[in-house]
Design an enzyme around this catalytic site. Structure first.
Site, PDB file in Angstrom:
ATOM      1  N   GLU A 171      -6.249   6.752  -0.877  1.00 29.57           N
ATOM      2  CA  GLU A 171      -6.156   5.539  -0.061  1.00 29.57           C
ATOM      3  C   GLU A 171      -6.787   4.351  -0.782  1.00 29.57           C
ATOM      4  O   GLU A 171      -6.320   3.214  -0.648  1.00 29.57           O
ATOM      5  CB  GLU A 171      -6.852   5.763   1.289  1.00 29.57           C
ATOM      6  CG  GLU A 171      -6.065   6.619   2.250  1.00 29.57           C
ATOM      7  CD  GLU A 171      -4.757   5.950   2.652  1.00 29.57           C
ATOM      8  OE1 GLU A 171      -4.792   4.949   3.370  1.00 29.57           O
ATOM      9  OE2 GLU A 171      -3.696   6.436   2.215  1.00 29.57           O
ATOM     10  N   HIS A 186       0.839  -1.199   0.000  1.00 32.02           N
ATOM     11  CA  HIS A 186       0.000   0.000   0.000  1.00 32.02           C
ATOM     12  C   HIS A 186       0.881   1.259   0.000  1.00 32.02           C
ATOM     13  O   HIS A 186       0.674   2.182  -0.803  1.00 32.02           O
ATOM     14  CB  HIS A 186      -0.898  -0.046   1.247  1.00 32.02           C
ATOM     15  CG  HIS A 186      -1.718   1.173   1.506  1.00 32.02           C
ATOM     16  ND1 HIS A 186      -3.091   1.184   1.401  1.00 32.02           N
ATOM     17  CD2 HIS A 186      -1.376   2.429   1.894  1.00 32.02           C
ATOM     18  CE1 HIS A 186      -3.558   2.378   1.704  1.00 32.02           C
ATOM     19  NE2 HIS A 186      -2.527   3.153   2.014  1.00 32.02           N
ATOM     20  N   GLU A 187       1.876   1.287   0.888  1.00 29.41           N
ATOM     21  CA  GLU A 187       2.742   2.470   0.988  1.00 29.41           C
ATOM     22  C   GLU A 187       3.652   2.605  -0.232  1.00 29.41           C
ATOM     23  O   GLU A 187       3.926   3.722  -0.689  1.00 29.41           O
ATOM     24  CB  GLU A 187       3.565   2.404   2.275  1.00 29.41           C
ATOM     25  CG  GLU A 187       2.741   2.399   3.558  1.00 29.41           C
ATOM     26  CD  GLU A 187       1.757   3.556   3.652  1.00 29.41           C
ATOM     27  OE1 GLU A 187       2.075   4.664   3.163  1.00 29.41           O
ATOM     28  OE2 GLU A 187       0.664   3.352   4.213  1.00 29.41           O
TER      29      GLU A 187
END
Length: 376
Positions: A194, A143-144
């Site tokens: 996100e 995700h990051e």
């Protein structure tokens, strides 16, 4: 995949199990259409360019790096080696050539972020490391890395700085209002980003259940034996469909101060994408590539975003979204539906507009429209 090819790209470790690699993948492959639209809207916000250029030169990025270097633990082969392996795996799978620096920060609150102007830095808290298992953590690291590949770290850094600045100048009415307008727009974009990064996490971990478990743990803590993924997703459906127009407005007000979407909503969005043809095409090796980014049409991006929004509105069960769809479709008696939807908002009961003509007194032709009437 071979060890040789892995080493040629500057990564020393191969993933702990066989995972598909997406060579040259563009962030457009996984970016949510709302992410791109919100970013375009943000860049068009009055004064944003001025603030962005000013802060880009003023933000103490070197100080930020020194802060984490001095007061956090840098992930390496010698420290948090398992996280270092995950990080290199994630960069290998998404073909991010330069591996970002990664730090573990002492904080019981589960959290992770990707910040930095010139070069991204990934920070994860001890609360998150202790909460998630290996596959769940792999999705978070992916995700990051997805944030880093999309270039989100720049705007995230500015958001953090402006949020802090807004608190310091809250006593200056006009100054605070100007800053909060940009902060609100940045938050709206970041919530959408996100959703994009969740997709990147799934592409890295390639384990939908692990991604779902991770989101569920972030919402409910380390009590997996007490939770159920299907029941958790049912909450998202109930949240979206429940209530009337008043609840729709309350949902908007609840989410405005947040930097992240609600966790159940994220899980539902990710599940929908994981079951889509778009995800399957990426897994089959058909995806946009970075070397094609320069030829991408802005008009096409807008068209895709508009089509996505139209589809979301059409399929949404939220009362407000249904009303928007009806307005777009030219449905009749919208005034009555709005009155019924907001019935009781000011303490009264919804009026019945379904009676026969003899039950409803005729309206005076000079009477003002409902939206112009005083309350009470």
């Amino acid at each position: 995949m071979s060890d040789d090819s892995h080493e040629q790209n500057g990564h020393e470790n191969v993933p702990s199990r066989q995972r598909r690699r997406f060579e040259g993948i563009s962030s457009r492959a996984y970016e949510h259409p709302a992410d791109r639209s919100a970013l375009v809207a943000l860049r068009k916000l009055s004064g944003f360019d001025t603030v962005f250029k000013a802060l880009s030169g003023l933000l103490p990025e070197r100080s930020l790096r020194l802060l984490f270097l001095s007061d956090s633990v840098r992930v390496s082969d010698a420290q948090f080696a398992h996280l270092n392996d995950m990080l290199r795996d994630a960069c290998y799978i998404l073909d991010l050539e330069k591996v970002p620096a990664m730090y573990v920060n002492q904080d019981p609150q589960p959290n992770a972020m990707c910040i930095g102007l010139d070069e991204p830095i990934i920070v994860v808290t001890t609360g998150l490391v202790e909460l998630l298992d290996e596959e769940e953590m792999r999705a978070v690291v992916g995700h990051e890395v997805g944030h880093a590949l999309s270039g989100h770290s720049v705007y995230r850094t500015i958001l953090l700085f402006l949020t802090s600045l807004a608190l310091r100048v809250a006593w200056i009415p006009l100054g605070n209002l100007a800053i909060m307008a940009i902060v609100t727009a940045l938050r709206e974009w970041f919530r959408k980003s996100e959703l994009s990064a969740d997709r990147a996490g799934l592409l890295v971990g390639q384990d939908q259940q692990a991604s779902m478990r991770g989101l569920m743990k972030i919402a409910g803590g380390n009590h997996l034996h007490e939770m159920n993924v299907d029941a958790f997703l049912a909450q998202a459906e109930e949240y979206e469909a429940g209530g009337d127009l008043r609840d729709s407005v309350l949902k908007i007000l609840n989410v405005l101060p947040r930097s992240h979407p609600f966790t159940t909503v994220r899980a539902a969005e990710l599940k929908k994408w994981a079951e889509s043809r778009d995800y399957q095409r990426i897994m089959d090796g058909h995806y946009p590539r970075r070397d094609e980014d320069k030829d991408t049409s802005v008009t096409d991006s807008f068209r895709q975003s508009a089509a996505s929004y139209a589809s979301d509105v059409k399929s949404s069960k939220d009362p407000l979204m249904k009303l928007v769809g009806d307005i777009a479709g030219g449905a009749g008696d919208l005034g009555g539906r709005v009155r019924r939807g907001f019935g009781g908002f000011a303490g009264g009961a919804p009026r019945d507009t379904s009676g026969s003509p003899k039950d409803t007194p005729p309206r005076d032709t000079d009477e003002r429209p409902d939206e112009e009437r005083p309350n009470g």
